[in-house]
Design a protein around this motif. Sequence first.
Motif, short mmCIF file in Angstrom:
data_model
loop_
_atom_site.label_atom_id
_atom_site.label_comp_id
_atom_site.label_asym_id
_atom_site.label_seq_id
_atom_site.Cartn_x
_atom_site.Cartn_y
_atom_site.Cartn_z
N VAL A 1 98.40 81.41 -70.32
CA VAL A 1 99.63 80.47 -71.05
C VAL A 1 99.84 81.91 -71.99
O VAL A 1 99.06 82.29 -72.67
CB VAL A 1 99.37 79.42 -71.75
CG1 VAL A 1 100.68 79.09 -72.85
CG2 VAL A 1 99.23 78.56 -70.81
N ALA B 1 108.00 75.97 -70.30
CA ALA B 1 108.22 77.00 -69.47
C ALA B 1 109.60 77.68 -70.00
O ALA B 1 110.35 77.11 -70.28
CB ALA B 1 108.54 76.50 -67.99
N ARG C 1 104.80 80.16 -68.22
CA ARG C 1 104.04 79.17 -69.32
C ARG C 1 103.98 80.00 -70.57
O ARG C 1 103.06 81.15 -70.57
CB ARG C 1 102.89 78.73 -68.45
CG ARG C 1 103.39 77.76 -67.35
CD ARG C 1 102.12 77.47 -66.55
NE ARG C 1 100.76 77.73 -67.30
CZ ARG C 1 99.89 76.97 -67.78
NH1 ARG C 1 99.94 75.79 -67.53
NH2 ARG C 1 98.76 77.33 -67.88
#
Length: 151
Positions: free
Chosen positions: A73, A112, A117
């Motif tokens: 992420v 998103a 992400r």
Amino acid sequence: MSTTGEVIDYAKRHGGIITTREALTLGLPQSTLTRRVSDGIFVRIGRGLLALPGTSTRPDVMLRAAGRLLGAVVSHQSAARIHKMEPVPGTHVFPGLTVHQSTDLLPEHVMAVGGQRITTPPRTILDLAKVLGAKRLERVTDNALAAGLVD
């Protein structure tokens, strides 16, 4: 078994970048992949990371590639840049990637943006509090408030 053409099409759909793991998962044998790199069909741009010739190596493309490679992420300064929380210093870009490991990153802290992400704006500010000085953090927070990213 996948053909080279199918792997190229996959890479095209993903910004011209593909991980070695993705190519192998698609069924391209390692020996064929190695030959395709030697033939110049793919260019090795990082460990486990391939690109089609002519693919941009802009920081945003490389960040997306690094996120895919690591299954990560995007957070901290990189997430702040994506959220347009200026001014945030651009200190870390792939391949000089800094990896932060969080043990408290919950699903609701992730969103998103363009298929990538990244941490939500509130979580991004929380992460920045760990790495920015007070004055810079205050400016980033003020800008995020003014942009309606946080309340």
